[in-house]
Scaffold this motif. Structure first.
Motif, short mmCIF file in Angstrom:
data_model
loop_
_atom_site.label_atom_id
_atom_site.label_comp_id
_atom_site.label_asym_id
_atom_site.label_seq_id
_atom_site.Cartn_x
_atom_site.Cartn_y
_atom_site.Cartn_z
N TYR A 1 0.82 -4.32 4.06
CA TYR A 1 -0.46 -3.63 4.06
C TYR A 1 -0.51 -2.57 5.15
CZ TYR A 1 -2.39 -7.29 1.02
OH TYR A 1 -2.65 -8.14 -0.03
N ASP A 2 -1.02 -1.41 4.79
CA ASP A 2 -1.26 -0.34 5.73
C ASP A 2 -2.41 -0.75 6.65
OD1 ASP A 2 -0.77 2.25 6.76
OD2 ASP A 2 -2.46 3.05 5.62
N ASP B 1 0.82 -1.21 0.00
CA ASP B 1 0.00 0.00 0.00
C ASP B 1 0.85 1.26 0.00
OD1 ASP B 1 -2.43 -1.40 0.10
OD2 ASP B 1 -2.43 -1.46 2.29
N ASN B 2 2.01 1.19 0.64
CA ASN B 2 2.82 2.39 0.88
C ASN B 2 4.29 2.06 0.63
OD1 ASN B 2 4.59 4.03 2.73
ND2 ASN B 2 2.66 5.11 3.08
N LYS B 3 4.92 2.79 -0.27
CA LYS B 3 6.32 2.53 -0.65
C LYS B 3 7.25 2.65 0.56
CE LYS B 3 9.55 1.97 -3.83
NZ LYS B 3 9.78 0.70 -4.49
N GLY B 4 7.01 3.63 1.44
CA GLY B 4 7.85 3.81 2.62
C GLY B 4 7.79 2.61 3.56
N GLN B 5 6.61 2.04 3.73
CA GLN B 5 6.46 0.85 4.57
C GLN B 5 7.18 -0.34 3.94
OE1 GLN B 5 2.19 0.70 4.77
NE2 GLN B 5 2.07 2.16 6.46
N PHE C 1 1.45 -0.87 10.19
CA PHE C 1 1.36 -1.76 9.04
C PHE C 1 1.68 -3.18 9.44
CE2 PHE C 1 5.76 -0.13 8.78
CZ PHE C 1 6.48 -1.32 8.72
#
Length: 120
Positions: free
Chosen positions: A29-30, A7-11, A38
């Motif tokens: 997944y966020d 969901d999120n590139k940073g995670q 996450f």
């Protein structure tokens, strides 16, 4: 890593930075709700980011699949029935339960199925 769902590139980058030799990411997944940032799923473990600590501290918890005694889907509707907007996974390790809430049933089902696959 083109097959990785996230969901999120940073995670995703946080999970990538802590991989063990030979470990592969399946999904990141966020999460929604209080505390959890996450959940990451690899071929070796579940990784949960918990933001609920005082003073802006964050915990990254790694749970080897072999230590998971159960995984549950908690929702406000039947899992196989009507659409619901969010779902929660509860992962039991010993006497501790980790809860992670997601937007949408697809993420909840995917996390549940991956954990069952690797934990059994």
């Amino acid at each position: 890593m083109s097959d990785v769902i996230f969901d999120n590139k940073g995670q995703l980058q946080q999970i990538e930075s802590g991989l063990l030799d030979g470990e592969q990411i399946i999904a990141v997944y966020d999460a929604i709700g209080a505390g959890t940032g996450f959940i990451g799923l690899t071929n070796r473990r579940v990784i949960i980011q918990d933001k609920s600590f005082v003073g802006k501290r964050v915990a990254i918890t790694s749970i080897p699949y072999s230590k998971i005694s159960s995984v549950s889907v908690v929702s406000n509707k039947s899992w196989a029935g009507s659409f619901f907007s969010s779902g929660t996974i509860v992962i039991t390790v010993g006497t501790h339960q980790h809860e992670v809430e997601f937007r949408g049933v697809e993420k909840t089902q995917h996390v549940h199925n991956v954990i069952l696959h690797y934990a059994s």
